[in-house]
Write an enzyme that holds these catalytic residues in place. Sequence first.
Site, PDB file in Angstrom:
ATOM      1  N   TYR A 239       0.846  -1.190   0.000  1.00  0.00           N
ATOM      2  CA  TYR A 239       0.000   0.000   0.000  1.00  0.00           C
ATOM      3  C   TYR A 239       0.882   1.241   0.000  1.00  0.00           C
ATOM      4  CZ  TYR A 239       0.695   1.064   5.026  1.00  0.00           C
ATOM      5  OH  TYR A 239       1.222   1.392   6.249  1.00  0.00           O
ATOM      6  N   CYS A 240       0.264   2.385  -0.328  1.00  0.00           N
ATOM      7  CA  CYS A 240       0.982   3.658  -0.377  1.00  0.00           C
ATOM      8  C   CYS A 240       0.065   4.738   0.176  1.00  0.00           C
ATOM      9  CB  CYS A 240       1.434   3.966  -1.805  1.00  0.00           C
ATOM     10  SG  CYS A 240       0.070   4.048  -2.994  1.00  0.00           S
ATOM     11  N   SER A 241       0.145   5.952  -0.351  1.00  0.00           N
ATOM     12  CA  SER A 241      -0.742   7.022   0.115  1.00  0.00           C
ATOM     13  C   SER A 241      -2.124   6.904  -0.488  1.00  0.00           C
ATOM     14  CB  SER A 241      -0.139   8.390  -0.216  1.00  0.00           C
ATOM     15  OG  SER A 241       1.015   8.642   0.557  1.00  0.00           O
ATOM     16  N   TRP A 267      -3.423   4.216   2.373  1.00  0.00           N
ATOM     17  CA  TRP A 267      -3.502   5.029   3.582  1.00  0.00           C
ATOM     18  C   TRP A 267      -4.683   6.003   3.545  1.00  0.00           C
ATOM     19  CZ3 TRP A 267      -1.963   4.363   8.202  1.00  0.00           C
ATOM     20  CH2 TRP A 267      -1.857   5.429   9.104  1.00  0.00           C
TER      21      TRP A 267
END
Length: 291
Positions: A239-241, A267
């Site tokens: 996952y990332c932003s 996120w």
Amino acid sequence: MSHLVSVAQLLHLQRTAERGEGAAVRLLDVRWRLDLPEGRPDYVRAHLPGAVYVDLERELARRADPRDGSHPLPTRADLQRSARSWGISAGDVVVAYDDNRGVPAARLWWLLRGGGIDVRVLDGGIRAWAAELLPLESGDARSAPGDVVLLGEGDRIGALRIEDVDGFVDRGVLLDVRTPEQYSGAQVSTGTVGGHIPGAVNLPAMAAVAADGRLHRPEVLRRIFSTAGIRDGVPVAVYCSSGVAAMHTALALEHAGYPARVYAGSWSQWVNTRGRAVATGALPAARLTRA
């Protein structure tokens, strides 16, 4: 399927198609940056000959409730409609590129691959093409509508759902590919809460990219990913932003030989969902709060 294609390999694919000895090649320009989401002006100024522009914000994501994250996945029906408008038909080879180290092109790769399309990312993007002094064209290229049918069922296209994240941490590596500052909570970008998902391991997405903008070789990537505890047989999710850079890391993992799932909400969804735990600080000394 191959996941990456070099400039030389792309030229070979195109020449083979021109001779009628191989599949048609569809070029897709996915120019996008988080700080400059509208890439069409750059595309109109110069793009690979015949490339069709893809709007990441409108065609590779959908508008939804903030609790779905910043870049919710398009439905399969909408993605198929877009793919046809780009000129993709059954049996075509799709090559996506950008000018941002492969990050937005990888989102298109991840989405179309989930629909059974032979899609590849041009390693090094438009800069690698231009470095070979190959021609570029201006204007807006159009393609006749295609007839592609995306495979699979439902609208999630293989994504890890938010309700599956806690259980995944218990049995595999959940990789947070944001910067260390975002991961620790020292810097807040997406959402109003800093930190990371409890149990996630941090490895920034750009660790997989060489100085020339291309992905590292598979053996180098395997050494890099091993620092995050990734090895054969261990489930991996990313996952990332907002769900874009995570798909680039998924591409790098696949290139290294590690299949990976993507938590597409990332996120931006996690911190907008009431009751989800948030960890701050660098592991192992993390502090838990509730979003």
